[in-house]
Motif scaffolding. Structure first.
Motif, PDB file in Angstrom:
ATOM      1  N   SER A 189      47.014   4.409 -66.348  1.00 55.38           N
ATOM      2  CA  SER A 189      46.054   4.363 -65.243  1.00 55.38           C
ATOM      3  C   SER A 189      46.772   4.536 -63.915  1.00 55.38           C
ATOM      4  N   LEU A 190      46.172   5.319 -63.039  1.00 51.16           N
ATOM      5  CA  LEU A 190      46.763   5.534 -61.711  1.00 51.16           C
ATOM      6  C   LEU A 190      46.874   4.225 -60.942  1.00 51.16           C
ATOM      7  N   TRP A 191      46.023   3.247 -61.302  1.00 54.02           N
ATOM      8  CA  TRP A 191      46.055   1.968 -60.578  1.00 54.02           C
ATOM      9  C   TRP A 191      47.306   1.173 -60.919  1.00 54.02           C
ATOM     10  N   ILE A 224      50.178  11.098 -63.448  1.00 54.00           N
ATOM     11  CA  ILE A 224      49.658  10.074 -64.361  1.00 54.00           C
ATOM     12  C   ILE A 224      48.228  10.431 -64.719  1.00 54.00           C
ATOM     13  N   GLU A 225      47.907  10.288 -66.004  1.00 52.16           N
ATOM     14  CA  GLU A 225      46.591  10.724 -66.504  1.00 52.16           C
ATOM     15  C   GLU A 225      46.151   9.738 -67.590  1.00 52.16           C
ATOM     16  N   ASN A 226      44.883   9.336 -67.558  1.00 53.09           N
ATOM     17  CA  ASN A 226      44.462   8.340 -68.554  1.00 53.09           C
ATOM     18  C   ASN A 226      43.606   8.884 -69.697  1.00 53.09           C
ATOM     19  N   GLY A 263      48.044  19.040 -65.291  1.00 56.77           N
ATOM     20  CA  GLY A 263      49.227  19.340 -64.478  1.00 56.77           C
ATOM     21  C   GLY A 263      49.087  20.652 -63.721  1.00 56.77           C
ATOM     22  N   SER A 264      47.852  21.045 -63.417  1.00 55.37           N
ATOM     23  CA  SER A 264      47.616  22.344 -62.761  1.00 55.37           C
ATOM     24  C   SER A 264      48.291  22.443 -61.403  1.00 55.37           C
ATOM     25  N   VAL A 265      48.477  21.292 -60.747  1.00 58.61           N
ATOM     26  CA  VAL A 265      49.150  21.295 -59.444  1.00 58.61           C
ATOM     27  C   VAL A 265      50.648  21.088 -59.639  1.00 58.61           C
ATOM     28  N   PRO A 279      35.620  12.757 -63.240  1.00 50.84           N
ATOM     29  CA  PRO A 279      35.702  13.688 -64.361  1.00 50.84           C
ATOM     30  C   PRO A 279      36.913  14.606 -64.236  1.00 50.84           C
ATOM     31  N   LEU A 280      37.081  15.457 -65.253  1.00 47.82           N
ATOM     32  CA  LEU A 280      38.173  16.442 -65.197  1.00 47.82           C
ATOM     33  C   LEU A 280      37.648  17.740 -64.604  1.00 47.82           C
ATOM     34  N   TYR A 281      38.215  18.157 -63.481  1.00 48.35           N
ATOM     35  CA  TYR A 281      38.089  19.530 -63.008  1.00 48.35           C
ATOM     36  C   TYR A 281      39.417  19.845 -62.346  1.00 48.35           C
ATOM     37  N   LEU A 282      39.805  21.092 -62.408  1.00 53.32           N
ATOM     38  CA  LEU A 282      41.202  21.405 -62.109  1.00 53.32           C
ATOM     39  C   LEU A 282      41.385  21.993 -60.712  1.00 53.32           C
ATOM     40  N   ALA A 305      45.966  13.483 -54.758  1.00 54.15           N
ATOM     41  CA  ALA A 305      44.888  13.001 -55.636  1.00 54.15           C
ATOM     42  C   ALA A 305      43.688  13.923 -55.492  1.00 54.15           C
ATOM     43  N   PHE A 306      43.072  14.240 -56.629  1.00 53.56           N
ATOM     44  CA  PHE A 306      41.833  15.027 -56.642  1.00 53.56           C
ATOM     45  C   PHE A 306      40.910  14.262 -57.583  1.00 53.56           C
ATOM     46  N   LEU A 307      40.114  13.343 -57.025  1.00 49.76           N
ATOM     47  CA  LEU A 307      39.395  12.400 -57.874  1.00 49.76           C
ATOM     48  C   LEU A 307      37.883  12.536 -57.691  1.00 49.76           C
TER      49      LEU A 307
HETATM   50  C1  LIG Z   1      39.427  16.024 -60.850  1.00 53.03           C
HETATM   51  S1  LIG Z   1      40.627  15.854 -62.100  1.00 53.03           S
HETATM   52  C2  LIG Z   1      42.079  16.461 -61.249  1.00 53.03           C
HETATM   53  C3  LIG Z   1      43.153  16.933 -62.177  1.00 53.03           C
HETATM   54  C4  LIG Z   1      44.441  17.408 -61.462  1.00 53.03           C
HETATM   55  N1  LIG Z   1      44.921  16.444 -60.531  1.00 53.03           N
HETATM   56  C5  LIG Z   1      44.190  18.692 -60.754  1.00 53.03           C
HETATM   57  O1  LIG Z   1      44.152  18.658 -59.536  1.00 53.03           O
HETATM   58  O2  LIG Z   1      44.033  19.730 -61.419  1.00 53.03           O
HETATM   59  C6  LIG Z   1      40.853  14.085 -62.089  1.00 53.03           C
HETATM   60  C7  LIG Z   1      41.654  13.568 -63.263  1.00 53.03           C
HETATM   61  O3  LIG Z   1      41.904  12.180 -63.052  1.00 53.03           O
HETATM   62  C8  LIG Z   1      41.878  11.536 -64.309  1.00 53.03           C
HETATM   63  N2  LIG Z   1      41.636  10.113 -64.075  1.00 53.03           N
HETATM   64  C9  LIG Z   1      40.480   9.518 -63.720  1.00 53.03           C
HETATM   65  N3  LIG Z   1      40.654   8.201 -63.569  1.00 53.03           N
HETATM   66  C10 LIG Z   1      41.966   7.954 -63.822  1.00 53.03           C
HETATM   67  C11 LIG Z   1      42.749   6.775 -63.848  1.00 53.03           C
HETATM   68  N4  LIG Z   1      42.235   5.587 -63.551  1.00 53.03           N
HETATM   69  N5  LIG Z   1      44.061   6.880 -64.148  1.00 53.03           N
HETATM   70  C12 LIG Z   1      44.603   8.093 -64.450  1.00 53.03           C
HETATM   71  N6  LIG Z   1      43.904   9.245 -64.458  1.00 53.03           N
HETATM   72  C13 LIG Z   1      42.600   9.177 -64.146  1.00 53.03           C
HETATM   73  C14 LIG Z   1      40.742  12.238 -65.047  1.00 53.03           C
HETATM   74  O4  LIG Z   1      40.852  12.066 -66.441  1.00 53.03           O
HETATM   75  C15 LIG Z   1      40.970  13.684 -64.614  1.00 53.03           C
HETATM   76  O5  LIG Z   1      41.818  14.351 -65.499  1.00 53.03           O
END
Ligand SMILES: C[S@@+](CC[C@H](N)C(=O)[O-])C[C@H]1O[C@@H](n2cnc3c(N)ncnc32)[C@H](O)[C@@H]1O
Length: 248
Positions: free
Chosen positions: A179-181, A153-155, A135-137, A103-106, A193-195
């Motif tokens: 996609s990050l992949w 990269i953000e999907n 882009g918080s980081v 999910p999205l958390y910053l 990465a913060f996933l």
């Molecule tokens: C936990 S948030 C972190 C956001 C940012 N990196 C930060 O630290 O503030 C994870 C982000 O990864 C994105 N995301 C999830 N799967 C992704 C994928 N396969 N490719 C690109 N972005 C993805 C989500 O939409 C989300 O915005």
């Protein structure tokens, strides 16, 4: 079956089980279905199925209240278009949660500052954020290091658009939609990465295959399973954030 589909199937099974008994029963008596009781029964059966299939407690709770809440909200007579609009909006922001359980958390400002200490000092360094969110980081780092290049990269479409907009004034900060992949990692000195725990094992395989020797992979909060980090950095914020660092 993907986790969201599995949960949908469970809820659907509870619905079918209750309706297949209630419909003939009340039909034969010539009485209308008592929907209030029926949705409570569906919730109870769904919670039972979730318990039997060993779901975490919050999934059991969600299964238990889903049908009763859906029925209650249906009584409010809200135009269905609003629900469609809300679903589309959620998908535009939280696409990563549905497709990859991320999910999205910053990241907070303290995390960006701590990551700053880990960046290489040489000119032209390249730093990536996989799943860059807004882009918080990247943005504060790009501002602090005009001679380095930052790529995120953000999907999720709306999240990406928000990040793009916020970083317009930063020529060294590029936010890509995708996609990050699919993002090659060969050129980066640091990859952040913060996933979530879910993609970490697969992501590590990508890091191992693509990142160059001497580069640094940093995972916020979620360690790579079975791999000893080179260093664990405490951010010292209220959340107790830890950065798991893996030197290639
Ligand atoms: C936990 S948030 C972190 C956001 C940012 N990196 C930060 O630290 O503030 C994870 C982000 O990864 C994105 N995301 C999830 N799967 C992704 C994928 N396969 N490719 C690109 N972005 C993805 C989500 O939409 C989300 O915005």
């Amino acid at each position: 079956m993907s986790p969201p589909l599995r949960q949908l199937a469970l809820q659907f099974a509870a619905l079918i089980a209750v309706l297949s008994l209630a419909w003939p029963y009340y039909g034969m008596r010539g009485e209308p279905l008592p929907w209030g009781g029926v949705v409570i029964a569906i919730g109870a059966v769904a919670a039972l199925l979730a318990t039997l299939s060993r779901q975490p407690w919050w999934w059991r709770l969600m299964h238990g209240i889903f049908a009763p809440l859906a029925w209650l909200v249906a009584q409010l007579d809200i135009d269905p278009g609003w629900f469609l609009a809300a679903a589309i909006l959620l998908l535009l922001v939280y696409r990563g949660a549905l497709s990859g359980q991320v999910p999205l958390y910053l990241s907070n400002r303290q995390t960006a500052d701590t990551l700053d200490q880990l960046l290489p000092s040489h000119e032209g360094a390249c730093i990536a954020d996989l799943g860059a969110g807004l882009g918080s980081v990247l943005r504060p780092l790009a501002l602090a290091h005009p001679d380095a290049k930052f790529v995120g990269i953000e999907n999720a479409p709306l999240t990406w658009l928000g990040g793009r907009f916020l970083s317009l004034a930063l020529p060294n900060c590029e936010l890509r939609w995708g996609s990050l992949w699919q993002m090659p990692l060969q050129d980066f000195d640091v990859v952040y990465a913060f996933l979530s725990p879910v993609p970490m094992a697969d992501l590590w395989r990508k890091v191992e295959a693509e990142m160059k020797p001497g580069s640094l992979f940093v995972s916020n909060s979620f360690p790579v399973p079975g791999i000893e980090p080179t260093e664990v950095v405490e951010v010292g914020d209220g959340r107790g954030t830890r950065l798991y660092c893996y030197r290639r």
